[in-house]
Design an enzyme around this catalytic site. Structure first.
Site, short mmCIF file in Angstrom:
data_model
loop_
_atom_site.label_atom_id
_atom_site.label_comp_id
_atom_site.label_asym_id
_atom_site.label_seq_id
_atom_site.Cartn_x
_atom_site.Cartn_y
_atom_site.Cartn_z
N LYS A 63 0.89 -1.17 0.00
CA LYS A 63 0.00 0.00 0.00
C LYS A 63 0.93 1.21 0.00
CE LYS A 63 -2.95 3.27 1.34
NZ LYS A 63 -1.96 4.37 1.42
N GLU A 92 8.16 0.26 12.21
CA GLU A 92 9.26 1.23 12.26
C GLU A 92 8.58 2.59 12.41
OE1 GLU A 92 11.29 4.11 11.27
OE2 GLU A 92 11.66 3.25 9.28
N CYS A 102 12.67 9.76 9.81
CA CYS A 102 12.49 9.32 11.20
C CYS A 102 13.79 9.33 11.98
CB CYS A 102 11.94 7.90 11.24
SG CYS A 102 10.38 7.77 10.44
N GLU A 155 8.44 14.92 17.35
CA GLU A 155 9.25 14.92 16.14
C GLU A 155 8.84 16.13 15.30
OE1 GLU A 155 10.38 11.00 13.51
OE2 GLU A 155 8.32 11.29 14.09
C1 SIN Z 1 12.65 6.74 7.68
O1 SIN Z 1 12.67 7.93 7.80
O2 SIN Z 1 11.65 6.10 8.00
C2 SIN Z 1 13.81 5.95 7.14
C3 SIN Z 1 15.09 6.63 7.16
C4 SIN Z 1 16.23 5.80 6.62
O3 SIN Z 1 16.06 4.69 6.13
O4 SIN Z 1 17.36 6.28 6.71
#
Ligand code: SIN
Length: 481
Positions: free
Chosen positions: A178, A254, A288, A383
């Site tokens: 998705k 994640e 992230c 964040e």
């Molecule tokens: C993400 O921001 O979810 C992944 C970042 C990365 O793989 O470096």
């Protein structure tokens, strides 16, 4: 406009390019210009069920392929991704606002997962266990878990797909991806290249929809999906986990981060400035693992602040397709407003702006540095997902560790020090899944990516990555003479 060869406006289910069964569609816009790039199907739970049926039907034959045959399919796909890297990067930049150099970097990064897992496909070794009695022989084998669903985010339109489907396909699992409604086009282009690589009908499926909630619920609750892998926010991850309880589905999550970046007084300050710059402003702060809080020891605080502010002022904002541009737009208005809210909150609590702080134009926001940040500010807890770098002050190593760990998140963390004893001490004390030591960029296909605490669980990439797409089976041979 070579990228148009890869521009698909249909979803890919059971080896066919299809519209939504309900006939609906939605627009995909360029965040840098606001222009509509394409229109894609707005699929519903009914479409998800078609894809699940197709993948479930394809599973027995696909898992029966030898590992070598699956490896060859993945290798062909990898070669095609590399052949079309410029076109994929162009498409990615158009739909995500990621600057062209970074999009090219993401294509290489994403392709590397396919290459890596094409190699790992052949190494899913089991074990022979010394039996406790003479008449028994005991063996552990690993088998494909089943149909895998991947729900992927807009900030990495390619690499978050390949990081999930690479190990799944290598293990013998059909996949349903998705793709995000903000950036579906790169994912559809990837599906087209998977089709060209020759994956059998039903093994690779890609769905597009505005109804992320409905699609996610169907994927979580359907018993034929045996594993769901999600990259996105912590609140959504929690919903998916709750919805998956009814089928006890295996999950990899994640989720969000709140990465600290600690600069000790024994750090090489110039290297720390460079590390903070690349880690904070990668994809305009929208990853992230981007630095969220920069913690600097009091004796080097002013020197770091001055050097860092100067470096941030040197970042080039502009035409995202230009290879020299380093900063693009934010993904949408909501993202922009969050950045503004964090800055306003920090200012009212005493922070000062040393550079930036304003909208440049449209969704472009000036790279910003906030001096005098403190733990009571919103930006210390949430964040920011944008180009804002708050700089905090600390006195001792203990205080730095306490501040760094004072969050429910535990994805990435970073620190700079030239003292090897401190490096070990701090690395071991940080409650994070990943630690960059004198390094601001830690992502690679060869290392395990993932978090602890409310940043989720499961690891992607590396030699560990395959395990999340395989079930372990114990075989006990009795009556051996
Ligand atoms: C993400 O921001 O979810 C992944 C970042 C990365 O793989 O470096």
């Amino acid at each position: 406009m070579e990228y148009k060869k890869l521009l698909k406006n249909q979803a890919f289910v059971n080896g066919k390019w299809v519209q939504a069964t309900a006939g609906k569609s939605f627009d995909v816009t360029n965040p840098a210009t606001g222009e509509i790039i394409s229109t894609v199907p707005d699929m519903t739970r009914e479409d998800v069920r078609h894809a699940i049926d197709a993948a479930h039907t394809a599973w027995p034959d696909y898992r029966a392929l030898t590992a070598k045959e699956r490896a060859a399919l993945l290798r062909r796909w990898f070669d095609l991704i590399i052949e079309y890297k410029e076109e994929l990067a162009h498409l990615m930049t158009l739909e995500s606002g990621k600057v062209m150099t970074e999009s090219l970097g993401e294509v290489a990064y994403g392709a590397a997962f396919i290459e890596w897992f094409s190699e790992e496909a052949k190494r899913t070794y089991g074990d022979v266990i010394p039996a406790p009695t003479p008449d028994k022989r005991m063996v552990v084998i690993k088998q494909a878990i089943g149909v895998v669903a991947a729900i992927t985010p807009w900030n990495f339109p390619l690499a978050m797909i390949t990081r999930k489907v690479g190990p799944a396909l290598a293990a013998g699992c059909p996949v349903i991806v998705k793709v995000p409604s903000e950036t579906p086009l790169t994912g559809l282009a990837l599906a087209y290249l998977a089709e060209q690589a020759g994956f059998p009908k039903g093994v690779y499926n890609t769905l597009t929809s505005k109804d992320s909630g409905g699609i996610g619920k169907e994927l979580c609750e359907h018993p034929h999906i045996r594993k769901l892998s999600f990259t996105g926010s912590t609140p959504v991850g929690k919903i998916l986990m709750e919805q998956s309880a009814s089928t006890l589905k295996k999950l990899s999550l994640e989720l969000g981060g709140n990465a600290p970046f600690i600069v000790f007084d024994d750090a090489d300050l110039d290297e720390a400035v460079q590390g903070a710059l690349v880690s904070k402003f990668r994809h305009n702060g929208q990853t992230c693992v981007c630095v969220n809080r920069i913690l600097v020891q009091d004796s080097v605080y002013d020197a770091f602040l001055e050097k860092f502010t100067k470096a941030v002022q040197g970042l080039k904002t502009g035409d995202v397709l230009e290879k020299a541009t380093q900063i693009g737009p934010l993904i949408n208005q909501k993202g922009l407003e969050k950045v503004q809210e964090h800055i306003k909150d920090a200012q009212t609590k005493g922070a000062t702006i040393t550079t930036g702080g304003k909208v440049k134009e449209g969704l472009f926001f000036q790279p910003t540095v906030l001096a005098g940040a403190t733990p009571d500010m919103l930006i210390a807890r949430e964040e920011v997902f944008g180009p804002v770098a708050p700089i905090f002050k600390f006195k001792t190593e203990e205080e730095a560790i306490q501040l760094a760990n004072d969050t429910e998140y535990g994805l990435a963390s970073y620190f700079y020090s030239q003292n090897v004893n401190r490096c070990w001490r701090v690395a071991e004390a940080l409650e994070y899944g990943m630690v960059g030591i004198n390094e601001g960029l830690i992502s690679t296909e060869v290392a395990p990516f993932g978090g602890i605490k409310e940043s989720g669980f499961g690891r992607e990439g590396s030699k560990y990555g395959m395990d999340y797409y395989m079930e372990m089976k114990y075989l006990c041979f009795g009556g051996v003479q």
